[in-house]
Design an enzyme around this catalytic site. Structure first.
Site, PDB file in Angstrom:
ATOM      1  CG  ASP A  33     -14.200  -7.136   1.489  1.00 27.14           C
ATOM      2  OD1 ASP A  33     -13.835  -6.334   2.376  1.00 27.14           O
ATOM      3  OD2 ASP A  33     -14.712  -6.780   0.405  1.00 27.14           O
TER       4      ASP A  33
ATOM      5  CG  ASP B 218      -2.309 -20.519  -0.829  1.00 31.07           C
ATOM      6  OD1 ASP B 218      -1.768 -20.498   0.299  1.00 31.07           O
ATOM      7  OD2 ASP B 218      -1.774 -21.067  -1.823  1.00 31.07           O
TER       8      ASP B 218
ATOM      9  CE  LYS C 244       1.445 -18.167  -2.401  1.00 30.45           C
ATOM     10  NZ  LYS C 244       0.660 -19.410  -2.369  1.00 30.45           N
TER      11      LYS C 244
ATOM     12  CG  ASP D  54      -8.422  -4.786   1.357  1.00 26.99           C
ATOM     13  OD1 ASP D  54      -9.359  -4.238   1.951  1.00 26.99           O
ATOM     14  OD2 ASP D  54      -8.368  -4.875   0.107  1.00 26.99           O
TER      15      ASP D  54
ATOM     16  CE1 TYR E 151      -3.405  -2.844   0.701  1.00 30.08           C
ATOM     17  CE2 TYR E 151      -4.614  -0.770   0.621  1.00 30.08           C
ATOM     18  CZ  TYR E 151      -4.594  -2.141   0.553  1.00 30.08           C
ATOM     19  OH  TYR E 151      -5.769  -2.834   0.338  1.00 30.08           O
TER      20      TYR E 151
HETATM   21  C1  IPM Z   1     -10.590  -1.013   3.189  1.00 31.12           C
HETATM   22  C2  IPM Z   1     -10.643  -0.510   1.769  1.00 31.12           C
HETATM   23  C3  IPM Z   1      -9.412   0.309   1.419  1.00 31.12           C
HETATM   24  C4  IPM Z   1      -8.198  -0.588   1.568  1.00 31.12           C
HETATM   25  C5  IPM Z   1      -9.469   0.943   0.012  1.00 31.12           C
HETATM   26  C6  IPM Z   1     -10.642   1.882  -0.124  1.00 31.12           C
HETATM   27  C7  IPM Z   1      -8.206   1.671  -0.356  1.00 31.12           C
HETATM   28  O1  IPM Z   1     -10.830  -1.580   0.885  1.00 31.12           O
HETATM   29  O2  IPM Z   1     -10.477  -0.189   4.113  1.00 31.12           O
HETATM   30  O3  IPM Z   1     -10.694  -2.226   3.413  1.00 31.12           O
HETATM   31  O4  IPM Z   1      -7.846  -1.333   0.631  1.00 31.12           O
HETATM   32  O5  IPM Z   1      -7.590  -0.556   2.633  1.00 31.12           O
HETATM   33 MN    MN Z   2     -11.227  -3.457   1.890  1.00 32.25          MN
END
Ligand code: IPM
Ligand code: MN
Ligand code: NAD
Length: 344
Positions: A243, A215, A182, A239, A131
Site C-alpha cells: 500500500d 520498520d 522482524k 501486504d 494469514y
Molecule cells: C490485499 C488485500 C487482502 C490481503 C485482504 C482483502 C484480505 O488487502 O490483497 O492486499 O490482506 O491480502
Molecule cells: Mn492489501
C-alpha cells in the site's frame, strides 16, 4: 493462441475497474473470457461464497482476473476469505508479485523523485505467515478473552519465495535483492527467514543481497525508494508495504499485482480493495486493474501484448487523461477509453 480467462469483478469499485480491464483485454485479443458472479451480492442472495467445485473451476482456466472483494454487508469478510485468500491457498499461488513503478514524476508524493528512483518489485509470500487462519478465541466477548492468531513460517514456503525473488532479479538483470523481516523480535519464525536468506544469497554471488528490518525498510521506502530493485518479505509485511508502494506511484488505484504459481493457473488483481465510498460513482481509477492485465499477459508469455498495454497506460497518464485521484478529470469509463484508444 487463445487464453481462457476467468473474470471475477467482485464488489464495489472492483466491478467498475474490471469492466475497463476487460475492455483492454478484449482489444488486445487472444482471450476467451468467462465471467463468474462470486461476490458479496452473490453470497447474500445464495448463501454461497464459492461453489464446492469453485477452485477446480478456476484451475481449468489459464488465468483468473479479480476486481476486489469486501462489502460492509458482510462484516466478517467471509466471502473474501473464501474467494480471494481461499484461491491463493488452494491454488498454491505462493508468489505475490507487486510491481511499484512511477509512470510520471508529478504523481509521486515525495519531493523531486524521478521515475527511475521509484521502480522496484515486491515479492510477498502469499500462502502462509499470519494469514493461515490458525488460532481461535477463548471466552470471546468477556474480560477474560484470549485471542490467538498463529504465524506459520515453513522452510518450503520461505525457501520458494526467497529463491523466486533472486531468480527474478537475475533473469531481469536487477542488481539488488532486499529481504525484510522482524527477526529481532520474532526470534523463532523470522530466524527461519534469516537462515534461508543466507543459504540462498550464497548461490547468487552476482546479486547484491541485503537485509532490513521491516520498520527500517518502511522508513527507506519513503526516504530513499531508489535503493530498491527487488524486495522479498512475508505475507503481512508485504501486504502493508505494497500500500505504501501504491502511494509512491500516485495512489492505490495505480498498483497492480499477480498471485502466481509459476507454470500454473495464476490470479491477477489490483492491489486496492472495493473502496465502498467510491463504488458506483464512476470515479475509481482503473489503471491498477489494467496493469494487472498487463502482468497477466506477461506471465502467460505474451510479453509484446503486455508491453503494448503498459505503453498505452503510460501514454494516457503522461497526457493526464486519467481519473481525479491522480489529478485528471475523467471518470472510470473515459479513463479506460483513454487507454484503449492508445492500443489501436
Ligand atoms: C490485499 C488485500 C487482502 C490481503 C485482504 C482483502 C484480505 O488487502 O490483497 O492486499 O490482506 O491480502
Ligand atoms: Mn492489501
Ligand atoms: P481500499 O483499497 O478499498 O480503499 C482505500 C482508499 O484508497 C479508498 O477509499 C480510496 O481513497 C483509495 N482507492 C483505492 N482504490 C482506488 C481506485 N481504484 N481509485 C481511486 N482511489 C482508490 O481499502 P479499504 O477501504 O481498507 O477496504 C475496503 C474493502 O475492500 C474492505 O472490505 C477490504 O477488506 C477490501 N479489500 C479487498 C482487497 C482485495 O480484494 N484484493 C484489497 C484491499 C481491501
Amino acid at each position: 493462441m487463445t487464453h481462457r480467462i476467468a473474470v471475477i469483478p467482485g464488489d464495489g469499485i472492483g466491478i467498475e475497474v474490471i469492466a475497463e480491464a476487460v475492455r483492454v483485454l478484449e482489444w488486445v485479443g487472444g482471450v476467451e473470457l468467462h465471467h463468474l458472479p462470486w461476490s458479496a451480492e452473490h453470497y447474500l442472495a445464495t448463501g454461497q461464497t464459492i461453489p464446492p467445485d469453485g477452485y477446480d473451476t478456476l484451475r481449468s482456466f489459464d488465468a483468473v482476473l479479480v476486481g476486489a472483494l469486501g462489502d460492509p454487508r458482510v462484516p466478517d469478510n467471509r466471502h473474501a476469505r473464501d474467494i480471494l485468500l481461499g484461491t491463493r491457498f488452494e491454488l498454491d499461488l505462493y508468489v505475490n508479485q507487486r510491481p511499484v513503478r512511477l509512470l510520471d514524476e508529478r504523481l509521486c508524493p515525495l519531493k523531486g523523485r524521478t521515475r527511475d528512483e521509484v521502480d522496484f518489485v515486491v515479492f510477498r509470500e502469499n500462502t502462509e505467515g499470519l494469514y493461515v487462519g490458525i488460532g481461535g478465541r477463548f471466552k470471546p466477548g468477556t474480560d477474560d478473552e484470549v485471542a490467538v492468531q498463529e504465524e506459520i513460517n515453513t522452510f518450503k514456503g520461505v525457501n520458494r519465495i526467497v529463491r523466486h525473488a533472486f531468480a527474478f532479479a537475475r533473469s531481469r538483470g536487477l542488481r539488488r535483492v532486499c529481504m525484510a523481516d522482524k527477526s529481532n523480535a520474532m526470534t523463532h519464525g523470522h530466524a527461519l527467514w534469516q537462515r534461508v536468506f543466507d543459504e540462498v544469497r550464497a548461490e547468487y554471488a552476482d546479486v547484491e543481497a541485503s537485509h532490513l528490518y521491516i520498520d527500517a525498510l518502511s522508513m527507506f521506502l519513503v526516504q530513499d525508494p531508489g535503493r530498491f530493485d527487488v524486495i522479498v518479505t512475508n505475507n503481512l509485511f508485504g501486504d502493508i508495504i505494497t500500500d505504501i508502494g501504491g502511494a509512491l506511484q500516485g495512489g492505490l488505484g495505480m498498483a497492480a499485482s499477480g498471485n502466481i504459481h509459476p507454470g500454473r493457473t495464476s490470479m491477477f488483481e489490483p492491489v486496492h480493495g472495493s473502496a465502498p465510498p467510491l463504488a458506483g460513482k464512476n470515479v475509481a481509477n482503473p489503471i491498477g486493474a489494467i496493469l494487472s492485465v498487463a502482468l497477466m499477459l506477461e506471465t502467460l508469455g505474451r510479453v509484446d501484448d503486455a508491453t503494448r498495454v503498459e505503453r498505452a497506460v503510460a501514454s494516457a497518464v503522461q497526457a493526464n487523461e486519467v481519473t481525479a485521484d491522480i489529478g485528471g478529470h475523467l471518470g472510470t469509463r473515459d479513463a479506460g477509453e483513454a487507454v484503449v484508444r492508445r492500443l489501436l
